[in-house]
Every structure is written in structure tokens, then in C-alpha cells.
Design a protein around this motif. Structure first.
Motif, short mmCIF file in Angstrom:
data_model
loop_
_atom_site.label_atom_id
_atom_site.label_comp_id
_atom_site.label_asym_id
_atom_site.label_seq_id
_atom_site.Cartn_x
_atom_site.Cartn_y
_atom_site.Cartn_z
N LEU A 1 0.83 -1.20 0.00
CA LEU A 1 0.00 0.00 0.00
C LEU A 1 0.87 1.25 0.00
N ASP A 2 0.43 2.26 -0.72
CA ASP A 2 1.19 3.50 -0.87
C ASP A 2 0.76 4.51 0.18
N TYR A 3 1.72 4.93 1.02
CA TYR A 3 1.39 6.01 1.95
C TYR A 3 2.49 7.07 1.95
N SER A 4 2.95 7.39 0.73
CA SER A 4 3.97 8.41 0.54
C SER A 4 3.34 9.72 0.10
N PRO A 5 3.98 10.85 0.42
CA PRO A 5 3.49 12.13 -0.08
C PRO A 5 3.75 12.26 -1.57
N ALA A 6 3.22 13.33 -2.17
CA ALA A 6 3.28 13.49 -3.62
C ALA A 6 4.70 13.57 -4.16
N ASN A 7 5.65 14.04 -3.35
CA ASN A 7 7.00 14.25 -3.84
C ASN A 7 7.91 13.03 -3.68
N ILE A 8 7.39 11.92 -3.17
CA ILE A 8 8.20 10.71 -3.01
C ILE A 8 7.45 9.53 -3.62
N VAL A 9 8.06 8.90 -4.62
CA VAL A 9 7.43 7.75 -5.25
C VAL A 9 7.64 6.52 -4.37
N GLN B 1 9.29 23.21 -10.87
CA GLN B 1 9.25 24.54 -11.49
C GLN B 1 8.08 24.64 -12.47
N GLU B 2 7.86 23.57 -13.24
CA GLU B 2 6.73 23.56 -14.17
C GLU B 2 5.41 23.56 -13.41
N LEU B 3 5.36 22.77 -12.33
CA LEU B 3 4.16 22.71 -11.50
C LEU B 3 3.88 24.08 -10.88
N GLU B 4 4.94 24.72 -10.37
CA GLU B 4 4.77 26.04 -9.77
C GLU B 4 4.30 27.07 -10.80
N LYS B 5 4.81 26.95 -12.01
CA LYS B 5 4.38 27.87 -13.07
C LYS B 5 2.87 27.76 -13.28
N SER B 6 2.37 26.52 -13.33
CA SER B 6 0.93 26.33 -13.53
C SER B 6 0.14 26.77 -12.29
N LEU B 7 0.72 26.54 -11.09
CA LEU B 7 0.05 26.98 -9.87
C LEU B 7 -0.11 28.49 -9.84
N PHE B 8 0.96 29.20 -10.18
CA PHE B 8 0.89 30.65 -10.12
C PHE B 8 0.00 31.23 -11.22
N GLU C 1 -4.83 21.52 -6.94
CA GLU C 1 -3.55 21.20 -7.58
C GLU C 1 -2.36 21.36 -6.65
N LEU C 2 -2.51 22.16 -5.59
CA LEU C 2 -1.39 22.38 -4.67
C LEU C 2 -0.95 21.09 -4.00
N GLU C 3 -1.85 20.13 -3.87
CA GLU C 3 -1.50 18.86 -3.22
C GLU C 3 -0.41 18.12 -3.97
N LYS C 4 -0.29 18.36 -5.29
CA LYS C 4 0.75 17.71 -6.08
C LYS C 4 2.14 18.24 -5.73
N ARG C 5 2.17 19.37 -5.02
CA ARG C 5 3.43 20.03 -4.68
C ARG C 5 4.19 19.29 -3.58
N GLY C 6 3.49 18.43 -2.84
CA GLY C 6 4.16 17.68 -1.77
C GLY C 6 4.01 18.30 -0.40
N GLY C 7 3.25 19.38 -0.28
CA GLY C 7 3.11 20.06 1.01
C GLY C 7 1.79 19.82 1.70
N ALA C 8 1.09 18.75 1.30
CA ALA C 8 -0.21 18.49 1.91
C ALA C 8 -0.08 18.38 3.43
N PHE C 9 -1.05 18.93 4.14
CA PHE C 9 -1.16 18.91 5.59
C PHE C 9 -0.24 19.90 6.29
N TYR C 10 0.53 20.69 5.52
CA TYR C 10 1.41 21.68 6.15
C TYR C 10 0.60 22.63 7.02
N SER C 11 -0.52 23.13 6.48
CA SER C 11 -1.30 24.10 7.24
C SER C 11 -1.83 23.49 8.54
N ASP C 12 -2.24 22.23 8.47
CA ASP C 12 -2.75 21.58 9.68
C ASP C 12 -1.66 21.46 10.74
N VAL C 13 -0.44 21.13 10.30
CA VAL C 13 0.66 20.98 11.26
C VAL C 13 1.01 22.33 11.89
#
Length: 438
Positions: free
Chosen positions: A226-234, A282-289, A303-315
Motif C-alpha cells: 500500500l502507498d502512503y507516501s506524499p506526492a513528492n516521493i514515489v 518549477q513547471e508545476l509552480e508555473k501552472s500553480l501561479f 492542484e497544490l496537493e501535487k506540490r508535496g506540502g499536503a497537511f502543512y497548514s494543519d501541522v
């Protein structure tokens, strides 16, 4: 009564996360003022993020005054909390941290290995200066550090800066709780994980749901891939042998250390086909901005969840909320060990469950390190201390020692090659280092 939060690195694509978190908690964390701060190079992004944040607040109807500025010292006046989320050198520097090691057959990653070392070297002088400002301008403010490598930066500040009201946060333990909840099909609020270790090298020792032990069930589920990694780690999955033998819940970053060959092969393949992760971001950030600039957007985009920072605000926001309200609840943060893990120095910074109150974070005793990880955690903590020493001294030999003692490098000649190339590549952001190459 005012309650002021300053976000340093306010032009980051992550900022809508923390704005959303503040808005959601406004009834219990009645923030009156938010100031977003960035540097000259980030002023355009700061403007975009600032305008989006204002639209989010306007939609919420909360009485929060939001401004943005390039004047950090002015922004800090009267601050109660200072959240730090900076990237010295930007994504261009991260790309070098990844590209140079990969070119030489080593892991290239922003917080681990040679790249992580240099991210720390670039960041330490800036964060030390920032902590000095906070100490003199708003000495009662809590500094909530999300800047990576979070454990190393937090320990540097707690041990060597004038400001002692510093707590480090990372979204990985939170991510592990949420992913474990998904595995067990329960709500995250019902899940507790007893963490032991250090930032990006923390293990889950015990998993409970509503007080009942579910450790064995979670480990068995994990063996199924089962996969329980964040978006930035495969996720590469974990073998039954590893799980059965260690009897510990690994975190996604452990792949770099216990599946090094597989991760390196995967990363080199991805590097050759699609460039570095930083270049993809950088490409993802370009589309985000581009999304952020839409005047009709007044929510944090999915789309911000793809950035790898999910749950940052909660923490970050949960931590500020608990300090402000003296909640005395349990959260996982980076702070002084203070005997929670008796095997490690009292003043080592660990990532652990703490009781959060108006006085900050009080670690909960978790007991000795399990024998299977004792040696490797010792090594990682000793390595972190070498990085801090070199980051402060700017001494070439100190930097070499940090490089060669990193388990993802550990190569006499390779350490010098990586050190020299990275020193040259990042010279504009390493004021503490001399011109010598050793």
C-alpha cells in the motif's frame, strides 16, 4: 486584542495552505493580522500570493488584515508567531542539489544526501540572522520552522541562536497518521502513532486506534504494498522481511537509506527522461501561479496537493492554536530531546510526540531506541551535528566530514568531488565558506 502571524517566505506556493489553516481555525485562533514577507527576487510571487490570500480571507468573512512586504524587520514588530518556509537560492539551487549528485551516481535529493547537506549550508546563515531579528524585535514570538532540513535547522537555532522559542514542524508524521487512517479505514483523529527518531528519519513504534493497539495490522497491510507516501516521493513498497524483522513503521524517506540502489536507479532514469524533481516542480509552480493569478480564484486550489506540502497548514496552524490556547494536546514536532529518548543527548533535537502548551513543546518519554535502529539513528544524529558545525564554521574540512559521514555518500573521493562542485555551484549563497576547495 491583536494576534499577529508573520509568514517569512510568504511568496511560496505553500502559503495558501497556511492561510486556509488560519481561516479554518479563526474561532479558536483569532488572528487579526497576517504579514507575508519575502525577498526582492520573490516580490512578484509575493504579490500574486498576497492577492490570492486576500481573496480567500474576503470570502471567509473573517476580520483578518493581510499585508505583504519585503521589509522583514518592520514586519516582525509585534509578531506573536513567525512561520518560516524559505528556500535559499530557490528551485534553481534545488535543481543543482539534485543534478550534481545524480551526475556522479549518488542520490540527488533536496533534504537527504549531498543535496540536503548543501540546502542546510545555504540556509543556516539566513536562519541565524532571522532568529537574531526575532529575538530583538519580537522576543516573545514563537518561531515555527517549516524550512528544510527541518531537524537540522531547528537544532541549529535552538543550540546556537539567541532565540530559544523555536519549534520545528514537518508534514511527514502527519502524513503517516492520515495514511495509516486510510489503511485502517478510520478517521485520522482516531489514530495515534508513537514516533521515535529524528526528522526524516523517524519510525512509528506503535499504532493505536482509540487506545487499542493496531500496530501488527498496519504492518501487515504495509507488506501488501500500500502507498502512503506524499506526492513528492514515489513509493517503492516494503518487503515482508523488512517489516517482519524491524517491526517498525517506516516513513517514506527511509526508502533513500534502505532501498538506496532501487531509488538511485529510479531517480537516474527519471532524471535522464524528465530532468530533476526541482525542474518538474518549477513547471508545476508555473501552472500553480497561473491559477493563483485568476481573480476569480478565492480558495486553495486542489492542484497544490501535487506540490508535496499536503497537511502543512494543519501541522503549523494546529501548533500555533495549541500554544495560543494552552491546549496541552499531543502533536509531533521537532524539539530538544530532554530525555525522551535516553540513548540520545539531552540537547539533541528529535522528532517526537509532545504536549503542546503556552510554554511550547514538552516531549513525551518514548523509551530507548529499538536495537535494530539504534546504530543508524546514532549515525544520522552524529551526521546532523557535523552539518551544523560546518554550516556555522564555513570550514572546508568540517564540510568534508559532514559529506563523507553521510550514509548516502560515504565515499572518500566522491565526497571531495561532490563537495567541490557544490561549493562552486552555490558560492553566491555560502558567505561562511572560504574560496578554498581543499
Amino acid at each position: 486584542m491583536s494576534l499577529k502571524i508573520v509568514v517569512i517566505g510568504g511568496g511560496s506556493s505553500y502559503t495558501p495552505e497556511i492561510i486556509e489553516g488560519i481561516i479554518r481555525r479563526h474561532d479558536s485562533l483569532p488572528v487579526t493580522d497576517i504579514v507575508l514577507v519575502d525577498i526582492e527576487n520573490g516580490k512578484d510571487k509575493l504579490q500574486v500570493v498576497g492577492e490570492l490570500s486576500k481573496r480567500m480571507i474576503l470570502k471567509s468573512g473573517k476580520p483578518i488584515n493581510l499585508t505583504w512586504t519585503l521589509d522583514r524587520k518592520q514586519a516582525l514588530i509585534g509578531a506573536d508567531f513567525v512561520s518560516t518556509q524559505i528556500r535559499v537560492g530557490g528551485l534553481e539551487a534545488r535543481a543543482k542539489d539534485e543534478r550534481i549528485p545524480l551526475n556522479h551516481g549518488f542520490i540527488g535529493q533536496e533534504t537527504n544526501g549531498a543535496g540536503g547537506i548543501f540546502k542546510a549550508f545555504r540556509t543556516i546563515p539566513v536562519m541565524m540572522e532571522m532568529a537574531e531579528d526575532i529575538h530583538h524585535i519580537c522576543p516573545e514570538a514563537w518561531m515555527i520552522n517549516f524550512t528544510n532540513p527541518a531537524g537540522i535547522i531547528t537544532e541549529t537555532l535552538l543550540k546556537h541562536s539567541a532565540h530559544d522559542k523555536v519549534i520545528g514542524v514537518c508534514n511527514i508524521p502527519f502524513n503517516m497518521r492520515h495514511s495509516t487512517a486510510e489503511i485502517l479505514d478510520v478517521s485520522p483523529e482516531e489514530v495515534e502513532i508513537e514516533f521515535i527518531g529524528i526528522n526524516h528519519f523517524v519510525f512509528g513504534k506503535k499504532v493505536t486506534v482509540n487506545g487499542l493497539d493496531y500496530t501488527e495490522e498496519v504492518l501487515n497491510k504495509l507488506k501488501q504494498g500500500l502507498d502512503y507516501s506524499p506526492a513528492n516521493i514515489v513509493n517503492l513498497g516494503w518487503s515482508s522481511t523488512f517489516i517482519d524483522a524491524t517491526k517498525l513503521l517506516p516513513n517514506p524517506y527511509h526508502q533513500y537509506y534502505f532501498q538506496t540502489k532501487e531509488v538511485l536507479a529510479k531517480d537516474i532514469k527519471a532524471f535522464n527522461e524528465n530532468g530533476t524533481r526541482a525542474e518538474n516542480v518549477q513547471e508545476l509552480e508555473k501552472s500553480l501561479f497561473e491559477l493563483y493569478q485568476n481573480p476569480n480564484l478565492n480558495d486553495k486550489p486542489k492542484e497544490l496537493e501535487k506540490r508535496g506540502g499536503a497537511f502543512y497548514s494543519d501541522v503549523a496552524c494546529s501548533l500555533m492554536n495549541s500554544i495560543y490556547n494552552n491546549k496541552k494536546d499531543v502533536q509531533t514536532v521537532n524539539t530538544f530531546n530532554n530525555g525522551a529518548i535516553p540513548d540520545l543527548p539531552y540537547d539533541a533535537v528529535i522528532e517526537t510526540n509532545c504536549i503542546i502548551s503556552k510554554n511550547g513543546a514538552k516531549p513525551i518519554s518514548v523509551g530507548p531506541l529499538p536495537s535494530v535502529i539504534k546504530g543508524v539513528v546514532y549515525q544520522m544524529k552524529a551526521f546532523e551535528e557535523l552539518v551544523i558545525k560546518a554550516g556555522l564554521s564555513g570550514n572546508y574540512n568540517d564540510a568534508y566530514n559532514a559529506m563523507i559521514m553521510n550514509p548516502l555518500v560515504s565515499d572518500e573521493k566522491g565526497s571531495k568531488i561532490l563537495l567541490d562542485e557544490l561549493l562552486k555551484a552555490h558560492k553566491d549563497y555560502l558567505p561562511q565558506f572560504e574560496e578554498e576547495t581543499g
